[in-house]
Structure formats: C-alpha cells, structure tokens
Design a protein around this motif. Sequence first.
Motif, mmCIF file in Angstrom:
data_model
loop_
_atom_site.group_PDB
_atom_site.id
_atom_site.type_symbol
_atom_site.label_atom_id
_atom_site.label_comp_id
_atom_site.label_asym_id
_atom_site.label_seq_id
_atom_site.Cartn_x
_atom_site.Cartn_y
_atom_site.Cartn_z
ATOM 1 N N GLY A 5 0.805 -1.212 0.000
ATOM 2 C CA GLY A 5 0.000 0.000 0.000
ATOM 3 C C GLY A 5 0.839 1.264 0.000
ATOM 4 N N LYS A 6 1.949 1.251 0.736
ATOM 5 C CA LYS A 6 2.810 2.437 0.814
ATOM 6 C C LYS A 6 3.399 2.775 -0.552
ATOM 7 C CE LYS A 6 6.941 4.231 3.027
ATOM 8 N NZ LYS A 6 8.205 3.873 3.612
ATOM 9 N N CYS A 7 3.947 1.789 -1.232
ATOM 10 C CA CYS A 7 4.538 2.029 -2.557
ATOM 11 C C CYS A 7 3.464 2.421 -3.568
ATOM 12 C CB CYS A 7 5.314 0.806 -3.038
ATOM 13 S SG CYS A 7 6.859 0.539 -2.127
ATOM 14 N N LEU A 8 2.278 1.834 -3.438
ATOM 15 C CA LEU A 8 1.181 2.188 -4.332
ATOM 16 C C LEU A 8 0.805 3.665 -4.160
ATOM 17 C CD1 LEU A 8 -0.860 1.281 -6.437
ATOM 18 C CD2 LEU A 8 -2.336 0.519 -4.566
ATOM 19 N N ARG A 19 1.097 6.653 -6.980
ATOM 20 C CA ARG A 19 -0.026 7.527 -7.301
ATOM 21 C C ARG A 19 0.355 9.006 -7.123
ATOM 22 N NH1 ARG A 19 -4.712 3.944 -4.382
ATOM 23 N NH2 ARG A 19 -5.084 2.534 -6.137
ATOM 24 N N ALA A 20 1.106 9.298 -6.065
ATOM 25 C CA ALA A 20 1.543 10.672 -5.819
ATOM 26 C C ALA A 20 2.474 11.152 -6.933
ATOM 27 C CB ALA A 20 2.236 10.772 -4.465
ATOM 28 N N ASP A 21 3.352 10.275 -7.419
ATOM 29 C CA ASP A 21 4.255 10.621 -8.513
ATOM 30 C C ASP A 21 3.483 10.928 -9.790
ATOM 31 O OD1 ASP A 21 6.481 10.371 -6.892
ATOM 32 O OD2 ASP A 21 7.109 8.435 -7.720
ATOM 33 N N GLN A 22 2.378 10.226 -10.013
ATOM 34 C CA GLN A 22 1.569 10.447 -11.214
ATOM 35 C C GLN A 22 0.847 11.800 -11.161
ATOM 36 O OE1 GLN A 22 -0.975 7.005 -11.530
ATOM 37 N NE2 GLN A 22 0.418 6.038 -12.995
ATOM 38 N N ASP A 23 0.585 12.285 -9.963
ATOM 39 C CA ASP A 23 -0.113 13.557 -9.814
ATOM 40 C C ASP A 23 0.783 14.753 -10.103
ATOM 41 O OD1 ASP A 23 -2.427 12.233 -9.126
ATOM 42 O OD2 ASP A 23 -2.136 12.458 -6.963
#
Length: 84
Positions: free
Chosen positions: A72-75, A79-83
């Motif tokens: 979950g942490k890496c996911l 997701r944050a990197d994609q934003d």
Amino acid sequence: MLKSTGIVRKIDELGRIVLPVELRRSLGISERDALEIYVDGSSIVLKKVRSSCVFCDGTRDIRTFRGRNICGKCLRELRADQDL
C-alpha cells in the motif's frame, strides 16, 4: 539443522502427501497457501511463499497489480508521482 517431527506419511498414487493439521497450524500454513519446493542434497524442503512488494520487499498490505505484488505504501507513492 533438520528437526524430526516423528510424522510419517505415504505418497499416494498421484504423488501427493498430506501435511497434518497440527503441523500446518503450528507453521501458519492455510488452505491454498503456496509452498515452494527446494532440494537440499537428498532432502526435500517445503517453504511457505511470502508475498512481498516488488519495490521495497515489504510484506504488509500486499496487493496484486498486473501479476505483481505491491504494498500500500509504494502504491500511494506511485499515485503521488503520477499527480506531479
């Protein structure tokens, strides 16, 4: 170092053995758990497969995405990197 359990089982006509419930419980092995098979000289060793994250090797909160395990942490980090 191998420790004897004193348990003996015969292989059936399809090559299967049954692991006694007491042994499965004590080792935390449940129905449908994956076991990896190793050979050590003339011994066969079974090890429970532990799912781990492909990025951090963590074993908590594991999910499968496109056939790969991710925590979950890496996911959340992905997701944050994609934003950005």
